[in-house]
Design a protein around this motif. Structure first.
Motif, mmCIF file in Angstrom:
data_model
loop_
_atom_site.group_PDB
_atom_site.id
_atom_site.type_symbol
_atom_site.label_atom_id
_atom_site.label_comp_id
_atom_site.label_asym_id
_atom_site.label_seq_id
_atom_site.Cartn_x
_atom_site.Cartn_y
_atom_site.Cartn_z
ATOM 1 N N THR A 217 0.859 -1.084 0.003
ATOM 2 C CA THR A 217 -0.049 -0.071 -0.286
ATOM 3 C C THR A 217 0.924 1.231 -0.130
ATOM 4 O O THR A 217 0.665 2.263 -0.571
ATOM 5 C CB THR A 217 -1.002 0.061 1.251
ATOM 6 N N PHE A 290 -6.194 2.191 -3.416
ATOM 7 C CA PHE A 290 -6.798 3.443 -2.398
ATOM 8 C C PHE A 290 -8.304 2.949 -1.866
ATOM 9 O O PHE A 290 -8.462 2.927 -0.731
ATOM 10 C CB PHE A 290 -6.814 4.522 -2.945
ATOM 11 N N ARG A 293 -7.884 0.181 0.641
ATOM 12 C CA ARG A 293 -6.964 0.293 1.760
ATOM 13 C C ARG A 293 -7.318 1.492 2.465
ATOM 14 O O ARG A 293 -6.841 1.576 3.634
ATOM 15 C CB ARG A 293 -5.771 0.215 1.333
ATOM 16 N N TYR A 294 -7.880 2.432 2.185
ATOM 17 C CA TYR A 294 -8.301 3.589 3.035
ATOM 18 C C TYR A 294 -9.247 3.268 4.407
ATOM 19 O O TYR A 294 -9.401 3.993 5.193
ATOM 20 C CB TYR A 294 -8.784 4.640 2.130
ATOM 21 N N ARG A 295 -9.694 1.993 4.185
ATOM 22 C CA ARG A 295 -10.719 1.499 5.266
ATOM 23 C C ARG A 295 -10.047 0.368 5.503
ATOM 24 O O ARG A 295 -10.741 -0.613 6.256
ATOM 25 C CB ARG A 295 -11.988 1.298 4.701
ATOM 26 N N ARG A 302 -4.406 2.947 6.884
ATOM 27 C CA ARG A 302 -5.318 3.636 6.532
ATOM 28 C C ARG A 302 -4.813 5.207 6.528
ATOM 29 O O ARG A 302 -5.171 6.177 5.467
ATOM 30 C CB ARG A 302 -6.463 3.920 7.591
ATOM 31 N N CYS A 305 -3.049 5.911 3.288
ATOM 32 C CA CYS A 305 -3.773 6.653 2.047
ATOM 33 C C CYS A 305 -4.528 7.945 2.297
ATOM 34 O O CYS A 305 -4.535 8.600 1.216
ATOM 35 C CB CYS A 305 -4.910 5.566 2.108
ATOM 36 N N ILE A 306 -4.831 8.515 3.585
ATOM 37 C CA ILE A 306 -5.367 9.590 3.590
ATOM 38 C C ILE A 306 -4.022 10.699 3.489
ATOM 39 O O ILE A 306 -4.233 11.547 2.736
ATOM 40 C CB ILE A 306 -6.125 9.839 4.949
ATOM 41 N N TYR A 328 -13.551 11.194 0.767
ATOM 42 C CA TYR A 328 -12.743 10.078 1.596
ATOM 43 C C TYR A 328 -12.126 10.829 2.790
ATOM 44 O O TYR A 328 -12.037 10.234 3.547
ATOM 45 C CB TYR A 328 -11.787 9.502 0.613
ATOM 46 N N THR A 332 -13.094 9.624 6.655
ATOM 47 C CA THR A 332 -12.146 9.251 7.476
ATOM 48 C C THR A 332 -11.872 10.286 8.900
ATOM 49 O O THR A 332 -11.244 9.622 9.691
ATOM 50 C CB THR A 332 -10.702 9.091 6.816
ATOM 51 N N CYS A 344 -5.941 13.418 8.301
ATOM 52 C CA CYS A 344 -7.145 14.067 7.699
ATOM 53 C C CYS A 344 -7.049 15.513 7.966
ATOM 54 O O CYS A 344 -7.059 16.372 6.943
ATOM 55 C CB CYS A 344 -8.307 13.504 7.961
#
Length: 1171
Positions: A217, A290, A293-295, A302, A305-306, A328, A332, A344
């Motif tokens: 990732t 993405f 894998r963002y969750r 996570r 990704c963010i 997204y 998040t 975030c």
């Protein structure tokens, strides 16, 4: 846009296509609308789509400088690409250039080297062979590598500690970025290299193994970032080419170069084709990696990704800064891990910082503004700080976005005990209230009553009064100090507001406003002179830099010059106001007294001394008199030339007070006459003044002991002495004794004997008895605490004079009880009373956790620092006391499942957690604790006769809670010590009544063959929740993927019990609210179980929303076990049986961290300081 099916439409030229977003680039779901580009799907013009791995012929020989994928240059023979990057000794540029050269010679061998690079970076010891590369699909290769994965450790390069691995992540990411940058003009468009890499990373990112998933990732996200940069450069080149084409085409026919037009058209076509290729690659990564894998179940994945999507939106805002991607980040922000929420906020800060992007953020702001505001109360302080900073940027971009209610929720945080939160809130407050200046303020003077600062100071005062937290002026000043330091140092304007008459038409300050202004002024002066945060907000005094020291000296000199002149005037104006005078009299403590002489300000010193004398004569309030006493103490410094002048004034004042007291006392104590109220008042007021001065000044030469003893003795004989006179006479005598003790040169024992010999002659008050026996005095103090502190709320309500319905009175009563307990705990910490008296305090920890848990926990921490062994003996003593109380209540035949016994055992578990994870530091203390516990268990024989278990044998069940803290060799020693108390018949018993002995022996024998320590740590982004090392079976050498593993997993998971945690009195989390009370869309299960038929509008349209429960501060919520009902069906991860239990625990996390319940570094401890 990247998620759209026809991505190239966004990059077409104006004359060929509309530049506005197509219907495919709005807020719709990229997963539902488009099928993921996978292997076998053809791209544009017959090209292979990303994810399709081209299969070449037989592997050729190694490329130049490489044999079997190993480097042969720069003295790094036989080193793999992974080893070169890991060492970090070669420049990444040269490493990439070597690989590119190898790729040009034989792309299969080079790609095989790159594939093994990613596999090895994941910590896998296996390798992909050329045969596997040619004939196996990615899923088969990944399955094979999973079987080859290292079974001996749960660590992998991205999580390993040590100097070698610290820079590995940055080197790994740099390698990927440089690789794409060096290949951006040719190789990435060859339909082979990027397709193979993207296909591999996409497959690995869906792996069941955390190491594969985490590493791939990160690689995919960094690869995407590099491609976004390439796409941005292509877009810029296309725009430049388009402008050149338009300029050339608009020329007249005679000057137009047709060949140049043809070249520009050809260049534009090539750029467009390259852009389409890059878009397909980004589309495959975004949808293949993405979106899933963002969750992910792992917070660190996570967060990656963010973080990266924030980079994309900031780097290429034209393509990515729209609601299809912003959602997204918005979703998040509800993540339950602070690390992810923090990413975030930092991603959004980079967007809101650029004002040009504000118009594109309007819809996002309106949708998620409430969430951002609520995050200012996040239980993770770092998240709260960044949320406030983000709101400050939002405020900076537009004043209309945040409502008054939103702003007020941030305003009160300037009084937060956590300084970074308070400073961030102070900056928000300053920008909102102080940074806007109207045109009428342009020509106003800088200082003075009619200045700009004068108006801002008034605004500060108004805010301070409206907040109704008048005891926290120091916190407000400290919060504003970094952003409004110049304003708070404008003491001339403050003095002008207090002394000058208001101008015509100007509204004068009220009495309350003047009081608040004086308090703010005092706090600002203290902050400037002490240069450290107020008590309760800082960890201690830090070392000042040379620049800070110079600023401190300059400020102190300026303060002295200003207030040496102004202070007498202020005291003269407010001499009758006790509160104002008390604050004003604290100012001389911060003076540079040398300025009185060097600045020729002696006449102002005389004025100050006269005003202080008048204040002493006018007031009898203790606070005012003590402030006067401390002012004299500050001025009476023998190092300065003004000492003689101040000492004479002080001596004259005290001579008059003592003479007056002796005269009044003689008349007051005349026999046969009834003292009237006027005489009693005169005696009391004079005695108050003398007592206040005796606190800070040695008045031994006035022999106040004789007169006070005469007064107390007469009151004891007659019994009609007013209570206030008795109290102040005893207090004055107390100061006499302390001043005498300070002069005693012998040791502490002599001082104590002197004190006790003097107190034996003291009279008895109505509330307490001064005992010559020190142990009796300790018992009296302890009984007082137990009777007046550890009481139920209902019992306390009966003593509040019928005001039990008043919530404020309840809080005040609790505050007084907390102060009493803290005062007694100080006596324990400073060795005034014996440490073992703390057993009666410690045993109340569970029952009164909400009221006094922080105080008791801090006391345990301090006592452990003083004497670990004595602290352990005190803890076991408290458990023994509770056990004896239970026996007296329930009898010897009690049920071990009763609430009383379970409560004692739970308390023992809490005590065990306080010893931390370092067993060597607490080795002796734990051993002594077990020794005392064993002796107590076998101390009393069975009342039922021989052959029955000892009376206290069940205590061993409680003692077993501490067995895990013993080292392996100490377990054997304790077990031998236990056997000394056991008979042969005891070892053979198996009845239920002997179960405590059996379980305790088992706890000592567990782990005897190895030194395993089970550590349950909270679900974190770095480590596992549970680690367990067991003997590795000989038959299992590799990770397998058998069927039916779900049952094995569930059985093992059920054996992991989530410890019960008491709710913190200060911080809890709304993530732990009762699930029945949650709205359906607030359930954390929404992260992992997304329904396919979910539909909404706006930002939520046609996509799964990862609703994750808020994590906020709340004193009403209670912690509950969230493991029940958890659904992880989105991941579909079936873990193989292996020794690497980290993976299983990460995907099914233990949500509580028992080591933080009582750890000294966690939570909010009370500051046991001597005031």
């Amino acid at each position: 846009m990247i998620a759209a099916q026809e991505l190239h439409t966004e990059f077409q030229f104006p004359q060929e296509a509309d530049t506005q977003l197509s219907s495919d680039t709005d807020l719709e779901d990229p997963d539902v609308k488009n099928a993921k580009l996978g292997k076998g799907k053809a791209g544009k013009k017959g090209k292979k789509a990303p994810g399709e791995k081209g299969k070449g012929g037989a592997a050729k020989g190694a490329g130049l400088g490489r044999v079997n994928g190993h480097h042969q240059e720069n003295g790094m023979e036989n080193m793999t690409l992974f080893e070169v990057v890991k060492m970090g000794k070669s420049a990444t540029q040269s490493v990439v250039d070597d690989w590119i050269e190898s790729y040009k010679n034989d792309r299969d061998i080079a790609l095989l080297d790159l594939i093994n690079f990613f596999i090895q970076c994941s910590g896998c010891k296996g390798a992909v062979s050329a045969e596997m590369f040619r004939h196996m699909q990615n899923s088969e290769i990944i399955r094979k590598m999973t079987e080859e994965f290292d079974e001996d450790s749960g660590d992998y390069p991205l999580t390993m500690a040590g100097p070698l691995w610290k820079k590995f992540k940055s080197s790994f990411c740099e390698f990927i970025g440089v690789l794409v940058r060096q290949c951006q003009y040719s190789i990435i468009y060859d339909e082979y290299m990027m397709d193979t890499v993207i296909s591999l990373l996409t497959g690995l990112s869906d792996s069941q193994v955390r190491a594969f998933r985490h590493t791939s990732t990160l690689a995919a996200m960094k690869l995407m970032t590099a491609l976004v940069n390439v796409a941005l450069n292509l877009s810029i080149n296309m725009d430049n080419t388009q402008r050149q084409y338009e300029a050339e085409r608009n020329k007249v026919m005679a000057k137009r170069a047709n060949d140049r037009l043809e070249l520009l058209l050809q260049k534009r076509k090539e750029l467009q084709e390259n852009q389409d290729e890059i878009e397909n690659m980004m589309n495959a990564i975004f949808k293949g990696v993405f979106v899933h894998r963002y969750r992910d179940a792992i917070a660190e994945i996570r967060a990656i990704c963010i973080e990266e999507i924030g980079v994309w939106m900031k780097m290429y805002s034209d393509a990515f800064l729209n609601d299809s991607y912003l959602k997204y980040v918005g979703w998040t922000m509800h993540d339950k891990q602070g690390e992810v929420r923090l990413k975030c906020l930092t991603a959004l800060q980079g967007l809101y910082y650029n004002r040009e992007l504000n118009t594109r953020l309007e819809l996002f702001t309106s949708r998620f503004k409430d969430r951002i505001v609520s995050m200012t109360l996040d239980k993770e302080y770092d998240v709260a700080v960044q949320a406030i900073k983000l709101l400050t940027l939002v405020l900076h971009s537009s004043d209309e976005v945040l409502t008054a209610e939103d702003c007020e929720s941030v305003y009160h945080l300037v009084y937060s005990a956590h300084r970074p939160v308070a400073v961030a809130a102070g900056e928000f407050l300053y920008k909102k209230l102080f940074s806007h200046r109207g045109p009428e303020e342009e020509g106003m003077p800088r200082r003075g009553r009619q200045s700009v600062n004068g108006n801002l100071i008034k605004t500060t005062v108004f805010f301070f009064l409206e907040s109704e937290l008048h005891e926290h002026g120091a916190y407000l000043v400290d919060s504003l100090w970094e952003c409004a330091g110049e304003l708070l140092k404008d003491w001339e304007s403050m003095i002008s507001l207090l002394l000058d008459e208001p101008m015509p038409g100007e509204e004068a300050l009220t009495d309350h406003q003047e009081t608040a202004l004086i308090e703010i002024m005092l706090c600002a002066i203290r902050q400037a002179c002490e240069c450290h945060p107020p008590v309760g907000r800082g960890t201690g005094k830090r070392v000042l830099t040379a620049k800070e020291k110079k600023t401190q000296l300059d400020d102190r000199t300026r303060i002295t010059e200003i207030f040496a002149v102004a202070l007498p005037l202020l005291l003269a104006k407010y001499s009758v106001d006790a509160e104002k005078v008390t604050n004003l009299l604290q100012l001389p403590q911060f003076f540079d007294l040398e300025i009185y002489t060097t600045g020729r300000l002696e006449k102002h010193l005389e004025s100050l001394l006269r005003q202080i004398r008048e204040v002493v004569e006018k007031h009898t309030e203790t606070d005012v008199l003590e402030a006067c006493s401390m002012t004299y103490h500050a001025l009476c410094n023998e190092e300065f030339t003004i000492f003689n002048r101040v000492d004479i004034a002080r001596s004259q004042l005290l001579d008059e007070l003592v003479d007056k007291f002796n005269r009044l006392l003689e008349d007051f104590l005349q026999e046969g006459e009834e003292p009237d109220e006027d005489d009693a008042y005169q005696v009391l007021s004079t005695l108050k003044r003398i007592t206040a001065f005796h606190n800070a000044h040695d008045l031994s030469k006035w022999d106040l002991f004789t007169s006070n003893y005469k007064l107390l003795n007469t009151g004891l004989q007659n019994g009609d002495m007013p209570e206030q006179i008795v109290i102040h006479a005893m207090q004055c005598t107390h100061y006499v004794i302390l001043w005498h003790l300070s002069k005693v040169s012998e040791g502490s024992s002599t001082k104590v004997n002197t004190l006790l010999s003097v107190t034996n002659d003291y009279p008895v008050s109505t509330n307490a008895t001064l005992c010559g026996n020190y142990s009796s005095l300790q018992a009296e103090l302890l009984n007082f605490i137990l009777d007046h502190v550890f009481i139920d709320q209902d019992d306390d309500n009966n003593s509040t004079d019928g005001q039990h319905d008043d919530e404020a009175s309840k809080i005040e009563a609790l505050h007084k009880r907390r102060n009493l307990l803290a005062a007694y705990c100080k006596l324990i910490i400073y060795n005034v009373v014996e440490m073992n008296t703390g057993a009666d305090i410690f045993k109340q920890y569970m029952r009164y956790y909400n009221d006094y848990g922080d105080i008791i926990k801090e006391t345990m921490s301090k006592t452990r620092q003083i004497d670990k062994i004595q602290c352990a003996k005190t803890l076991i003593l408290s458990l023994q006391q509770l056990f004896n109380e239970m026996l007296s209540d329930l009898g010897c035949n009690f049920d071990r499942s009763s609430s009383s016994f379970c409560g004692i055992k739970e308390l023992a578990r809490r005590f065990s957690l306080t010893f931390g994870l370092d067993q060597l530091k607490t080795r002796e203390a734990i051993a002594m604790l077990h020794k005392d516990g064993i002796e107590f268990a076998f101390k009393e024989p069975s009342p039922q006769g021989e052959g029955n278990p000892p009376l206290n044998l069940a205590f061993l069940d409680i003692l077993s809670e501490f067995s895990s803290k013993l080292l392996r060799q100490d377990k054997k020693t304790v077990h031998l010590y236990l056997e000394r108390f056991m008979t042969f018949q005891m070892a053979l018993q198996r009845e239920d009544c002997w179960l405590p002995l059996i379980s305790y022996r088992n706890s000592l024998q567990a782990g005897g063959d190895d030194d395993t320590m089970s550590v349950i740590s909270g679900y974190s982004s770095r480590g596992s929740s549970i680690r367990s090392k067991k003997a590795k079976p000989a038959s299992t050498g590799k990770r397998k993927l058998p069927e039916g593993e779900d049952a094995v997993w569930m059985n093992r998971e059920q054996n992991v019990q989530t410890p019960v945690m008491m709710p913190s009195p200060h911080l809890s989390s709304t993530v732990l609210r009762d699930p029945k009370k949650m709205r359906p869309e607030e359930s954390y299960m929404g992260v992992y179980s997304m329904t396919s038929d979910r539909r909404s509008s706006g930002l939520m349209e046609d996509d799964e929303e990862p609703i994750v429960e808020d994590v906020m501060m709340s004193s009403e919520d209670r912690l509950e076990d969230l493991n029940e009902g958890m659904d992880f069906d989105t991941m579909d991860i079936d873990l193989p049986p292996s020794k690497n239990r980290r993976e299983r625990s990460e995907l099914k996390p233990d949500y509580f961290d028992p080591s933080s319940i009582m750890d000294d570094s966690v939570g909010i401890g009370v500051l046991l300081r001597v005031k």
